[in-house]
Scaffold this motif. Structure first.
Motif, PDB file in Angstrom:
ATOM      1  N   ILE A 101     -63.982  47.130  82.494  1.00 19.48           N
ATOM      2  CA  ILE A 101     -62.671  46.075  82.887  1.00 19.48           C
ATOM      3  C   ILE A 101     -62.936  46.185  83.616  1.00 19.48           C
ATOM      4  O   ILE A 101     -62.191  44.278  84.331  1.00 19.48           O
ATOM      5  CB  ILE A 101     -61.486  47.813  83.004  1.00 19.48           C
ATOM      6  N   LYS A 102     -63.692  46.062  85.025  1.00 21.16           N
ATOM      7  CA  LYS A 102     -63.735  45.786  85.861  1.00 21.16           C
ATOM      8  C   LYS A 102     -64.422  44.668  85.984  1.00 21.16           C
ATOM      9  O   LYS A 102     -63.777  43.686  86.455  1.00 21.16           O
ATOM     10  CB  LYS A 102     -64.605  47.351  87.503  1.00 21.16           C
ATOM     11  N   THR A 103     -65.474  44.417  85.170  1.00 20.23           N
ATOM     12  CA  THR A 103     -66.356  42.896  85.484  1.00 20.23           C
ATOM     13  C   THR A 103     -65.060  41.712  84.288  1.00 20.23           C
ATOM     14  O   THR A 103     -65.291  40.678  85.140  1.00 20.23           O
ATOM     15  CB  THR A 103     -67.639  42.749  84.173  1.00 20.23           C
ATOM     16  N   ALA A 104     -64.439  42.701  83.775  1.00 24.38           N
ATOM     17  CA  ALA A 104     -63.640  41.504  83.554  1.00 24.38           C
ATOM     18  C   ALA A 104     -62.151  41.380  84.592  1.00 24.38           C
ATOM     19  O   ALA A 104     -62.456  39.623  84.554  1.00 24.38           O
ATOM     20  CB  ALA A 104     -62.181  41.831  82.318  1.00 24.38           C
ATOM     21  N   LEU A 105     -62.100  42.356  85.638  1.00 29.24           N
ATOM     22  CA  LEU A 105     -61.080  41.630  86.144  1.00 29.24           C
ATOM     23  C   LEU A 105     -62.404  40.553  87.666  1.00 29.24           C
ATOM     24  O   LEU A 105     -61.695  39.937  88.198  1.00 29.24           O
ATOM     25  CB  LEU A 105     -60.916  42.921  87.312  1.00 29.24           C
ATOM     26  N   LEU A 106     -63.092  41.259  88.113  1.00 31.00           N
ATOM     27  CA  LEU A 106     -63.917  40.618  88.649  1.00 31.00           C
ATOM     28  C   LEU A 106     -64.120  38.895  87.970  1.00 31.00           C
ATOM     29  O   LEU A 106     -64.537  38.333  88.676  1.00 31.00           O
ATOM     30  CB  LEU A 106     -65.538  41.227  88.459  1.00 31.00           C
ATOM     31  N   SER A 107     -64.496  38.966  87.145  1.00 33.97           N
ATOM     32  CA  SER A 107     -64.583  37.319  86.348  1.00 33.97           C
ATOM     33  C   SER A 107     -63.266  36.388  86.091  1.00 33.97           C
ATOM     34  O   SER A 107     -63.020  35.480  87.006  1.00 33.97           O
ATOM     35  CB  SER A 107     -64.706  37.709  85.079  1.00 33.97           C
ATOM     36  N   LEU A 108     -62.251  37.109  86.468  1.00 31.61           N
ATOM     37  CA  LEU A 108     -60.522  36.647  86.797  1.00 31.61           C
ATOM     38  C   LEU A 108     -60.457  36.518  88.660  1.00 31.61           C
ATOM     39  O   LEU A 108     -60.003  35.365  88.290  1.00 31.61           O
ATOM     40  CB  LEU A 108     -59.270  37.469  86.210  1.00 31.61           C
ATOM     41  N   GLN A 109     -60.844  37.395  89.163  1.00 35.18           N
ATOM     42  CA  GLN A 109     -61.262  37.172  90.476  1.00 35.18           C
ATOM     43  C   GLN A 109     -62.195  35.814  91.079  1.00 35.18           C
ATOM     44  O   GLN A 109     -61.621  34.495  91.342  1.00 35.18           O
ATOM     45  CB  GLN A 109     -61.506  37.649  91.284  1.00 35.18           C
ATOM     46  N   ALA A 110     -62.691  35.796  89.684  1.00 29.18           N
ATOM     47  CA  ALA A 110     -64.161  34.666  90.005  1.00 29.18           C
ATOM     48  C   ALA A 110     -63.343  32.725  89.586  1.00 29.18           C
ATOM     49  O   ALA A 110     -63.890  32.146  89.950  1.00 29.18           O
ATOM     50  CB  ALA A 110     -65.420  34.884  89.562  1.00 29.18           C
ATOM     51  N   LEU A 111     -62.698  33.196  88.687  1.00 26.35           N
ATOM     52  CA  LEU A 111     -61.787  32.442  87.676  1.00 26.35           C
ATOM     53  C   LEU A 111     -61.315  31.570  88.978  1.00 26.35           C
ATOM     54  O   LEU A 111     -60.675  30.445  88.896  1.00 26.35           O
ATOM     55  CB  LEU A 111     -60.895  32.801  87.066  1.00 26.35           C
ATOM     56  N   LEU A 112     -60.218  31.991  89.650  1.00 26.91           N
ATOM     57  CA  LEU A 112     -59.355  32.142  90.572  1.00 26.91           C
ATOM     58  C   LEU A 112     -60.066  30.779  91.343  1.00 26.91           C
ATOM     59  O   LEU A 112     -59.669  30.060  92.450  1.00 26.91           O
ATOM     60  CB  LEU A 112     -58.988  33.031  91.306  1.00 26.91           C
ATOM     61  N   CYS A 113     -61.415  30.577  92.040  1.00 27.22           N
ATOM     62  CA  CYS A 113     -61.804  30.397  91.995  1.00 27.22           C
ATOM     63  C   CYS A 113     -62.921  29.280  92.095  1.00 27.22           C
ATOM     64  O   CYS A 113     -63.002  28.619  92.536  1.00 27.22           O
ATOM     65  CB  CYS A 113     -63.923  31.546  93.303  1.00 27.22           C
ATOM     66  N   ALA A 114     -63.247  29.531  91.131  1.00 35.57           N
ATOM     67  CA  ALA A 114     -63.822  28.133  90.000  1.00 35.57           C
ATOM     68  C   ALA A 114     -62.614  27.594  89.218  1.00 35.57           C
ATOM     69  O   ALA A 114     -63.687  27.771  87.959  1.00 35.57           O
ATOM     70  CB  ALA A 114     -65.478  28.380  89.695  1.00 35.57           C
ATOM     71  N   ALA A 115     -61.825  27.088  88.803  1.00 38.72           N
ATOM     72  CA  ALA A 115     -61.648  26.745  88.111  1.00 38.72           C
ATOM     73  C   ALA A 115     -62.035  26.085  86.679  1.00 38.72           C
ATOM     74  O   ALA A 115     -62.677  24.856  87.093  1.00 38.72           O
ATOM     75  CB  ALA A 115     -59.334  26.493  88.062  1.00 38.72           C
ATOM     76  N   GLU A 116     -62.131  26.021  85.515  1.00 41.65           N
ATOM     77  CA  GLU A 116     -62.144  25.411  84.450  1.00 41.65           C
ATOM     78  C   GLU A 116     -60.854  24.245  83.858  1.00 41.65           C
ATOM     79  O   GLU A 116     -60.473  24.411  82.631  1.00 41.65           O
ATOM     80  CB  GLU A 116     -62.569  25.850  83.339  1.00 41.65           C
ATOM     81  N   PRO A 117     -60.800  23.598  84.376  1.00 39.09           N
ATOM     82  CA  PRO A 117     -59.835  21.958  84.667  1.00 39.09           C
ATOM     83  C   PRO A 117     -60.027  21.314  83.372  1.00 39.09           C
ATOM     84  O   PRO A 117     -58.688  21.087  82.274  1.00 39.09           O
ATOM     85  CB  PRO A 117     -59.078  21.366  85.356  1.00 39.09           C
ATOM     86  N   THR A 118     -60.765  20.947  82.850  1.00 35.06           N
ATOM     87  CA  THR A 118     -61.394  20.280  81.287  1.00 35.06           C
ATOM     88  C   THR A 118     -60.974  21.426  80.165  1.00 35.06           C
ATOM     89  O   THR A 118     -61.349  21.306  79.170  1.00 35.06           O
ATOM     90  CB  THR A 118     -62.333  20.189  81.314  1.00 35.06           C
ATOM     91  N   ASP A 119     -60.997  22.289  80.506  1.00 29.73           N
ATOM     92  CA  ASP A 119     -60.638  24.502  79.253  1.00 29.73           C
ATOM     93  C   ASP A 119     -59.247  24.531  79.288  1.00 29.73           C
ATOM     94  O   ASP A 119     -59.482  25.994  80.145  1.00 29.73           O
ATOM     95  CB  ASP A 119     -61.839  24.679  79.211  1.00 29.73           C
ATOM     96  N   PRO A 120     -58.169  23.999  79.665  1.00 33.13           N
ATOM     97  CA  PRO A 120     -56.454  24.671  80.491  1.00 33.13           C
ATOM     98  C   PRO A 120     -55.772  25.684  79.628  1.00 33.13           C
ATOM     99  O   PRO A 120     -56.322  25.253  78.797  1.00 33.13           O
ATOM    100  CB  PRO A 120     -56.175  23.411  81.115  1.00 33.13           C
ATOM    101  N   GLN A 121     -55.523  26.171  80.238  1.00 39.36           N
ATOM    102  CA  GLN A 121     -54.589  27.116  79.715  1.00 39.36           C
ATOM    103  C   GLN A 121     -53.231  26.538  79.594  1.00 39.36           C
ATOM    104  O   GLN A 121     -52.411  26.238  78.991  1.00 39.36           O
ATOM    105  CB  GLN A 121     -54.515  29.056  80.168  1.00 39.36           C
ATOM    106  N   ASP A 122     -52.776  25.564  80.414  1.00 37.90           N
ATOM    107  CA  ASP A 122     -51.670  25.127  81.649  1.00 37.90           C
ATOM    108  C   ASP A 122     -52.102  23.765  81.717  1.00 37.90           C
ATOM    109  O   ASP A 122     -52.677  23.348  82.663  1.00 37.90           O
ATOM    110  CB  ASP A 122     -51.140  26.253  83.007  1.00 37.90           C
ATOM    111  N   ALA A 123     -51.732  22.823  80.835  1.00 36.75           N
ATOM    112  CA  ALA A 123     -51.965  21.588  80.785  1.00 36.75           C
ATOM    113  C   ALA A 123     -51.485  20.722  82.047  1.00 36.75           C
ATOM    114  O   ALA A 123     -51.747  20.067  82.987  1.00 36.75           O
ATOM    115  CB  ALA A 123     -51.964  20.719  79.451  1.00 36.75           C
ATOM    116  N   VAL A 124     -50.085  21.264  82.687  1.00 35.96           N
ATOM    117  CA  VAL A 124     -49.243  20.477  83.724  1.00 35.96           C
ATOM    118  C   VAL A 124     -50.609  20.830  84.817  1.00 35.96           C
ATOM    119  O   VAL A 124     -50.602  19.426  85.923  1.00 35.96           O
ATOM    120  CB  VAL A 124     -47.642  20.373  84.394  1.00 35.96           C
ATOM    121  N   VAL A 125     -50.408  21.907  85.395  1.00 37.37           N
ATOM    122  CA  VAL A 125     -50.822  22.397  86.269  1.00 37.37           C
ATOM    123  C   VAL A 125     -52.882  21.914  85.917  1.00 37.37           C
ATOM    124  O   VAL A 125     -53.167  21.511  87.329  1.00 37.37           O
ATOM    125  CB  VAL A 125     -51.370  23.826  86.367  1.00 37.37           C
TER     126      VAL A 125
END
Length: 191
Positions: A101-125
């Motif tokens: 659970i902690k590594t998953a949360l840390l991965s989410l925190q890292a995602l905030l620093c390094a977005a992957e816009p070519t594989d989006p969840q929200d196309a507008v953003v």
């Protein structure tokens, strides 16, 4: 065999005072229904924000990933601005029982620093991120200030508590209703 002993151990590792900027706690003592939180990292539009995450632990855990979604509204290419759904490979096909659970949360925190816009969840953003990064940063910061800043949210929380509701219930109702105070009160009243 039940995963409950492992889940309890993981929750000890990611309790509120762990110093990592992420934590998770059971909701009403249910270790399969958690509330996580990640702190926005410095030098990002999310700095100063506290982002709440809904975490559901499936019966197949740790062989199945936890189900996570942002409760706090956030402007990010890999997180739905409407539903909080998250596009992150380790929460899907790249999950491993070695993760926690902690590594998953840390991965989410890292995602905030390094977005992957070519594989989006929200196309507008994602489109804004790729075509006008300054505007994206401005809007992400605006949403952080509006939805993930405790000081900005204190007024609605206080007003709902004055109606006789406890603070955790007030916060949950506000988060689940996009910080719409009237909708949160209606939800608390069961309307």
């Amino acid at each position: 065999m039940s995963a409950d002993p492992r889940i309890r151990k993981e929750l000890k590792e990611c309790g509120e005072e762990n110093g990592s900027g992420v934590f998770a706690v059971p909701i009403s003592g249910d270790i399969h229904n958690l509330r996580g939180q990640i702190l926005g990292s410095e030098d990002t539009p999310f700095q100063g924000g506290k982002f709440n995450i809904e975490i559901k632990i499936p019966s197949g855990y740790p062989f199945e990933p936890p189900k996570m979604r942002f409760i706090t509204k956030i402007w990010h290419p890999n997180i739905s601005s409407q539903t909080g759904a998250i596009c992150l490979d380790i929460l899907k096909d790249q999950w491993s029982p070695a993760l926690t659970i902690k590594t998953a949360l840390l991965s989410l925190q890292a995602l905030l620093c390094a977005a992957e816009p070519t594989d989006p969840q929200d196309a507008v953003v994602a489109e804004m991120y790729m075509k006008n990064r300054a505007e994206y940063d401005r809007k992400a910061k605006e949403w952080t200030d509006q939805y993930a800043n405790e000081d900005a949210n204190e007024g609605p929380i206080q007003r709902i508590c004055e109606m006789g509701f406890d603070r955790p219930s007030a916060i949950t109702a506000l988060e689940e209703n996009g910080w719409n105070e009237e909708a949160a009160v209606n939800a608390l009243l069961g309307m």
